[in-house]
Design a protein around this motif. Structure first.
Motif, PDB file in Angstrom:
ATOM      1  N   ALA A  40      -0.528  16.808   5.863  1.00 48.31           N
ATOM      2  CA  ALA A  40      -0.252  17.899   6.319  1.00 48.31           C
ATOM      3  C   ALA A  40       0.030  18.823   4.813  1.00 48.31           C
ATOM      4  CB  ALA A  40       1.121  18.108   7.058  1.00 48.31           C
ATOM      5  N   GLY A  41       0.033  20.210   5.226  1.00 50.56           N
ATOM      6  CA  GLY A  41       0.535  21.060   3.997  1.00 50.56           C
ATOM      7  C   GLY A  41       0.699  22.366   4.442  1.00 50.56           C
ATOM      8  N   CYS A  42       1.310  23.134   3.481  1.00 50.74           N
ATOM      9  CA  CYS A  42       1.740  24.536   3.555  1.00 50.74           C
ATOM     10  C   CYS A  42       1.388  25.512   2.388  1.00 50.74           C
ATOM     11  CB  CYS A  42       3.090  24.705   4.233  1.00 50.74           C
ATOM     12  SG  CYS A  42       3.624  24.365   5.558  1.00 50.74           S
ATOM     13  N   VAL A  43       0.865  26.642   2.587  1.00 49.40           N
ATOM     14  CA  VAL A  43       0.843  27.582   1.463  1.00 49.40           C
ATOM     15  C   VAL A  43       1.739  28.754   1.636  1.00 49.40           C
ATOM     16  CG1 VAL A  43      -0.748  28.928   0.223  1.00 49.40           C
ATOM     17  CG2 VAL A  43      -1.426  26.864   1.082  1.00 49.40           C
ATOM     18  N   LYS A  44       2.849  28.689   0.840  1.00 51.33           N
ATOM     19  CA  LYS A  44       3.793  30.129   0.929  1.00 51.33           C
ATOM     20  C   LYS A  44       3.751  30.656  -0.502  1.00 51.33           C
ATOM     21  CE  LYS A  44       5.253  28.582   5.114  1.00 51.33           C
ATOM     22  NZ  LYS A  44       6.886  28.069   5.123  1.00 51.33           N
ATOM     23  N   ARG A  45       2.784  31.325  -0.635  1.00 48.77           N
ATOM     24  CA  ARG A  45       2.801  32.161  -1.917  1.00 48.77           C
ATOM     25  C   ARG A  45       2.533  33.561  -1.826  1.00 48.77           C
ATOM     26  NH1 ARG A  45      -2.151  29.576  -5.368  1.00 48.77           N
ATOM     27  NH2 ARG A  45      -0.872  30.238  -7.203  1.00 48.77           N
ATOM     28  N   ASP A  46       2.689  34.157  -3.053  1.00 47.51           N
ATOM     29  CA  ASP A  46       2.467  35.865  -2.778  1.00 47.51           C
ATOM     30  C   ASP A  46       1.033  36.234  -2.550  1.00 47.51           C
ATOM     31  OD1 ASP A  46       5.022  36.440  -3.414  1.00 47.51           O
ATOM     32  OD2 ASP A  46       4.739  36.254  -5.572  1.00 47.51           O
ATOM     33  N   MET A  47      -0.061  35.340  -3.276  1.00 43.91           N
ATOM     34  CA  MET A  47      -1.553  35.760  -2.976  1.00 43.91           C
ATOM     35  C   MET A  47      -2.333  34.679  -3.185  1.00 43.91           C
ATOM     36  SD  MET A  47      -2.024  38.114  -6.242  1.00 43.91           S
ATOM     37  CE  MET A  47      -3.796  38.335  -5.923  1.00 43.91           C
ATOM     38  N   GLY A  48      -3.193  34.416  -2.644  1.00 47.36           N
ATOM     39  CA  GLY A  48      -4.348  33.395  -2.690  1.00 47.36           C
ATOM     40  C   GLY A  48      -3.608  32.306  -1.838  1.00 47.36           C
ATOM     41  N   GLY A  49      -4.934  31.515  -1.465  1.00 45.72           N
ATOM     42  CA  GLY A  49      -4.458  30.066  -0.595  1.00 45.72           C
ATOM     43  C   GLY A  49      -4.708  28.877  -1.605  1.00 45.72           C
ATOM     44  N   CYS A  54       2.974  23.034  -0.674  1.00 44.41           N
ATOM     45  CA  CYS A  54       3.540  21.775  -0.567  1.00 44.41           C
ATOM     46  C   CYS A  54       2.588  20.856   0.274  1.00 44.41           C
ATOM     47  CB  CYS A  54       4.801  21.988   0.441  1.00 44.41           C
ATOM     48  SG  CYS A  54       5.795  23.404  -0.389  1.00 44.41           S
ATOM     49  N   PRO A  55       2.181  19.633   0.191  1.00 40.12           N
ATOM     50  CA  PRO A  55       1.618  18.610   0.727  1.00 40.12           C
ATOM     51  C   PRO A  55       2.599  17.607   1.205  1.00 40.12           C
ATOM     52  CG  PRO A  55       0.983  18.148  -1.481  1.00 40.12           C
ATOM     53  CD  PRO A  55       2.004  19.402  -1.416  1.00 40.12           C
TER      54      PRO A  55
END
Length: 236
Positions: A182-191, A149-150
């Protein structure tokens, strides 16, 4: 852009790269010592996270998408490249369909039904920062598990985009080029890699590690200044 007051999991020193033709040698400025530490294969993030950068030609990802991004908003089809028509949250589902909503809370509730498997095993897609008592109409907690999400503003407010499927996201097609703070990464794997498209040189990029949030106004840009409002496309 507004500054974030106390965002959870926000990195303190985002990495940056020095573009050179034919290679991706990484430089990280040590603000305390004033030294430049060189690396050859990894981006070192705050709290010990390490993200490995891709070795392909990043300029190849800067080609515009073949099709416009058509979203469903209030029952009508809109081309996001021409504006959001008042929407504040737009989401690309795993099927490739795009839906836009008036608020992030409305988007989260809808996506809990549309794409329930994305958040499986993680935080409920319907939960929001507002419901948990976090300040702001949207906040970093509003990026549910399974998404990248950005945000428009550095305090995780304003317009929000989110994707779950991997690929290159050309922000101009989403009316978001040079507008992410701004941004967020909320995943199982990988950025995810955030790129600034440049002419006649390798595109500079910033790495966002998994399960973390980033204030772009605090992320050093390689020529000076910050990454605020510089993102042109994102690889995930």
């Amino acid at each position: 852009m507004n500054q974030s007051h106390n965002p959870p999991q926000e990195t303190q020193h985002a990495p940056w790269t020095h573009p050179r033709p034919g290679c991706h040698r990484l430089l990280r400025l040590d603000a305390k010592r004033g030294n430049r530490n060189r690396g050859t294969g990894a981006l070192h993030l705050a709290r010990g996270r390490i993200c490995h950068a891709g070795q392909g030609d990043p300029a190849a990802g800067a080609v515009s998408q073949d099709k416009p991004v058509i979203a469903t908003y209030k029952g009508k089809k809109i081309d996001l490249a021409n504006g959001w028509q008042g929407a504040q949250a737009c989401s690309e589902t795993p099927s490739g369909e795009v839906f836009c909503y008036d608020t992030a809370e409305e988007a989260d509730r809808a996506l809990a039904a549309i794409a329930p498997t994305v958040a499986k095993g993680g935080r409920s897609a319907g939960a929001s920062a507002k419901e948990s008592g976090q300040l702001g109409p949207t906040a970093s907690g509003d990026c549910s598990y399974g998404w990248v999400c950005p945000w428009e503003n550095s305090d995780y407010t304003g317009r929000r985009l989110q994707w779950s499927a991997k690929g290159t996201k050309q922000l101009a097609d989403w009316s978001f080029r040079d507008q992410a703070s701004a941004g967020c990464v909320k995943r199982d794997m990988g950025g995810a890699l955030v790129y600034d498209a440049r002419t006649g040189m390798t595109d500079p990029y910033m790495s966002m590690g998994n399960l973390a949030c980033y204030n772009f106004t605090k992320a050093d840009y390689w020529t000076g200044g910050t990454w605020n409002d510089k993102a042109d496309y994102i690889e995930m």
